[in-house]
Each structure stands twice: as C-alpha cells, then as structure tokens.
Write an enzyme that holds these catalytic residues in place. Structure first.
Site, PDB file in Angstrom:
ATOM      1  N   ASP A  31       8.923  60.337  51.293  1.00  0.00           N
ATOM      2  CA  ASP A  31       8.913  59.424  52.432  1.00  0.00           C
ATOM      3  C   ASP A  31       9.898  59.819  53.517  1.00  0.00           C
ATOM      4  O   ASP A  31      10.811  60.626  53.308  1.00  0.00           O
ATOM      5  CB  ASP A  31       9.311  58.016  51.960  1.00  0.00           C
ATOM      6  CG  ASP A  31      10.811  57.927  51.655  1.00  0.00           C
ATOM      7  OD1 ASP A  31      11.307  58.768  50.874  1.00  0.00           O
ATOM      8  OD2 ASP A  31      11.491  57.048  52.219  1.00  0.00           O
ATOM      9  N   ARG A  34       4.319  58.072  52.184  1.00  0.00           N
ATOM     10  CA  ARG A  34       4.252  58.416  50.748  1.00  0.00           C
ATOM     11  C   ARG A  34       2.828  58.631  50.259  1.00  0.00           C
ATOM     12  O   ARG A  34       2.597  59.383  49.321  1.00  0.00           O
ATOM     13  CB  ARG A  34       4.873  57.295  49.908  1.00  0.00           C
ATOM     14  CG  ARG A  34       6.384  57.162  50.040  1.00  0.00           C
ATOM     15  CD  ARG A  34       6.891  56.259  48.905  1.00  0.00           C
ATOM     16  NE  ARG A  34       8.223  55.743  49.136  1.00  0.00           N
ATOM     17  CZ  ARG A  34       9.362  56.382  48.851  1.00  0.00           C
ATOM     18  NH1 ARG A  34       9.306  57.596  48.335  1.00  0.00           N
ATOM     19  NH2 ARG A  34      10.529  55.832  49.073  1.00  0.00           N
ATOM     20  N   ASP A  53      10.654  64.791  42.811  1.00  0.00           N
ATOM     21  CA  ASP A  53       9.767  65.234  43.884  1.00  0.00           C
ATOM     22  C   ASP A  53      10.325  66.488  44.572  1.00  0.00           C
ATOM     23  O   ASP A  53       9.597  67.439  44.836  1.00  0.00           O
ATOM     24  CB  ASP A  53       9.538  64.109  44.911  1.00  0.00           C
ATOM     25  CG  ASP A  53      10.832  63.436  45.375  1.00  0.00           C
ATOM     26  OD1 ASP A  53      11.944  63.794  44.904  1.00  0.00           O
ATOM     27  OD2 ASP A  53      10.739  62.525  46.231  1.00  0.00           O
ATOM     28  N   GLY A  65       9.992  58.621  44.915  1.00  0.00           N
ATOM     29  CA  GLY A  65       9.282  59.789  45.449  1.00  0.00           C
ATOM     30  C   GLY A  65       8.451  60.565  44.446  1.00  0.00           C
ATOM     31  O   GLY A  65       7.502  61.249  44.825  1.00  0.00           O
ATOM     32  N   ASP A  93      17.222  69.123  46.862  1.00  0.00           N
ATOM     33  CA  ASP A  93      17.820  69.475  48.138  1.00  0.00           C
ATOM     34  C   ASP A  93      19.245  69.957  47.844  1.00  0.00           C
ATOM     35  O   ASP A  93      19.456  71.120  47.500  1.00  0.00           O
ATOM     36  CB  ASP A  93      17.751  68.193  48.986  1.00  0.00           C
ATOM     37  CG  ASP A  93      18.184  68.354  50.410  1.00  0.00           C
ATOM     38  OD1 ASP A  93      17.398  68.861  51.211  1.00  0.00           O
ATOM     39  OD2 ASP A  93      19.305  67.941  50.730  1.00  0.00           O
TER      40      ASP A  93
HETATM   41  P1  IMP Z   1      19.502  65.965  46.328  1.00  0.00           P
HETATM   42  O1  IMP Z   1      20.354  65.117  45.447  1.00  0.00           O
HETATM   43  O2  IMP Z   1      20.212  66.290  47.614  1.00  0.00           O
HETATM   44  O3  IMP Z   1      18.953  67.189  45.636  1.00  0.00           O
HETATM   45  O4  IMP Z   1      18.340  65.053  46.844  1.00  0.00           O
HETATM   46  C1  IMP Z   1      17.118  64.921  46.241  1.00  0.00           C
HETATM   47  C2  IMP Z   1      16.422  63.705  46.866  1.00  0.00           C
HETATM   48  O5  IMP Z   1      16.536  63.731  48.281  1.00  0.00           O
HETATM   49  C3  IMP Z   1      14.938  63.688  46.578  1.00  0.00           C
HETATM   50  O6  IMP Z   1      14.616  62.976  45.412  1.00  0.00           O
HETATM   51  C4  IMP Z   1      14.371  63.008  47.809  1.00  0.00           C
HETATM   52  O7  IMP Z   1      14.335  61.610  47.618  1.00  0.00           O
HETATM   53  C5  IMP Z   1      15.344  63.312  48.917  1.00  0.00           C
HETATM   54  N1  IMP Z   1      14.867  64.388  49.818  1.00  0.00           N
HETATM   55  C6  IMP Z   1      15.406  65.621  49.973  1.00  0.00           C
HETATM   56  N2  IMP Z   1      14.731  66.350  50.869  1.00  0.00           N
HETATM   57  C7  IMP Z   1      13.715  65.570  51.297  1.00  0.00           C
HETATM   58  C8  IMP Z   1      12.625  65.791  52.227  1.00  0.00           C
HETATM   59  O8  IMP Z   1      12.445  66.858  52.847  1.00  0.00           O
HETATM   60  N3  IMP Z   1      11.772  64.737  52.372  1.00  0.00           N
HETATM   61  C9  IMP Z   1      11.914  63.553  51.724  1.00  0.00           C
HETATM   62  N4  IMP Z   1      12.900  63.311  50.841  1.00  0.00           N
HETATM   63  C10 IMP Z   1      13.795  64.317  50.626  1.00  0.00           C
HETATM   64 MG    MG Z   2      13.282  59.829  48.643  1.00  0.00          MG
END
Ligand code: IMP
Ligand code: MG
Length: 183
Positions: free
Chosen positions: A161, A167, A102, A45, A105
């Site tokens: 994505d 993407r 990218d 991403g 979350d």
């Molecule tokens: P975390 O470990 O939950 O912080 O997740 C981060 C990863 O989740 C990012 O690198 C993205 O690949 C994916 N992600 C989280 N939110 C989104 C979104 O709204 N769209 C697309 N990918 C997301």
């Molecule tokens: Mg992703």
C-alpha cells in the site's frame, strides 16, 4: 492500468510463476521435517502473497498472523518496530516458522522478528519475501526465499500500500512519484 501507477514491475503472470517456484522450493526444503510448518503472515501487506502461496504449497501448513508497525504515512521507514498483534502459541518448539513478508527494505522488520521468534523458542525460523530492495538495506539480513529483487522505487499492489491504498491491484507497480510528492 490505474492512473497512479507509473510502470508495472511484476505482472499477474510473472507473480504467479514466482509464487509457484517459491512453493516448490518450500515443499522440497521442509519435506523431511517432523515439525508443524507454520506460515506467519506479516499483516497487512503480505496477505495477498500468503493467500496465493499457501494454495500452492503441497505440504500441510498452519497459518498465523502478526502485525508490526513499519511505515506511518510517509514512504520512508521510521526504523522502529512495534508489535501491534502478537503470536500466541504454546507449542513454538514444535513449529517450523516461515515468516511471509511482502517486501524487505531496511531489513529491520525481518531481522527483529527472526530474533523475536527464536527467543520465543521456535524450532526453526526462516523468512520468505516476495520482493527485496537490497540497495536499501540498513542491517545485515538475507531472507531464505526471495521472489524478485527490485530497484529502489516505491511500489504498490498485490497487498502493498501507500496510505492504505492500492493493496487490491493484482500486479506490483511503481507508484507515480507525483502521487506522494504533491501531497
Ligand atoms: P523494513 O523493515 O525497512 O525492511 O520494511 C519492510 C516493510 O516496509 C514492508 O513490510 C512494507 O510494509 C514496507 N515497505 C517497504 N518498501 C515498500 C514499498 O516500496 N511499498 C510499500 N511498502 C513498503
Ligand atoms: Mg506496509
């Protein structure tokens, strides 16, 4: 505009200003370091963001790539981190690692990776994300560089994505909920 996009959240022009600003901050912050500045792109991403950002950073940079698992086919995080492509460098103690993401979350990916790289012996580890959804945080984690805070919506484009689609869109947009609700 793509028919599956409900709303454009960040236009190409807005992204360009954000990336310019982050590059200037990075140039300022790392100007005094005698270590190698390594931009570590988290695939897939972050590839578009990384490509634009590295062109705007004036300091010399090296680039590396890691791939970790985050989402499967759904829009909800699994909470598990697996390293699919690792970083193999023997000179980590000579490197200032700047992880390029990218979006943050839950925060699990970056908090895990930061620890992993520190344990691996990196001289310093900082994190840079284009997008941050602070309301979704499950672990306490604050990145060093943040492009924009966004609400709890599933976004795509500019590298991001949904099931490997969207993407290549040049902007960041909110995916129309019916695209994933009606699967
Ligand atoms: P975390 O470990 O939950 O912080 O997740 C981060 C990863 O989740 C990012 O690198 C993205 O690949 C994916 N992600 C989280 N939110 C989104 C979104 O709204 N769209 C697309 N990918 C997301
Ligand atoms: Mg992703």
């Amino acid at each position: 505009m793509n028919k599956d996009i409900a709303k454009v959240l960040l236009s190409e022009q807005e992204i360009d200003s954000i990336v310019t600003k982050i590059a200037a901050d990075i140039d300022r912050d790392y100007a005094g370091s005698d270590k190698k500045l390594v931009l570590l792109c988290i695939l897939k991403g972050s590839v578009v963001f990384m490509g634009d950002l590295m062109k705007k950073i004036k300091l010399p940079v090296e680039i590396e790539f890691m791939r970790v698992s985050s989402y499967g086919v759904s829009t909800a995080s699994s909470g598990r981190i697996n390293i699919l492509l690792d970083l193999h460098r023997k000179d980590l103690s000579e490197c200032d690692i700047l992880v390029i993401e990218d979006i943050i979350d839950s925060g699990r990916t970056l908090s895990y990776l930061t620890e992993y790289l520190k344990l691996g012996g990196a001289h310093s580890v900082k994190t840079c994300t284009l997008l941050d959804k602070p309301s979704r945080r499950e672990v306490d984690f604050t990145p060093d560089y943040i492009g924009a805070f966004i609400p709890d919506e599933f976004v795509v484009g500019y590298g991001l994505d949904y099931n490997e689609k969207y993407r290549a869109l040049p902007y960041v947009g909110i995916l129309a909920p019916e695209v994933y609700e009606n699967r």
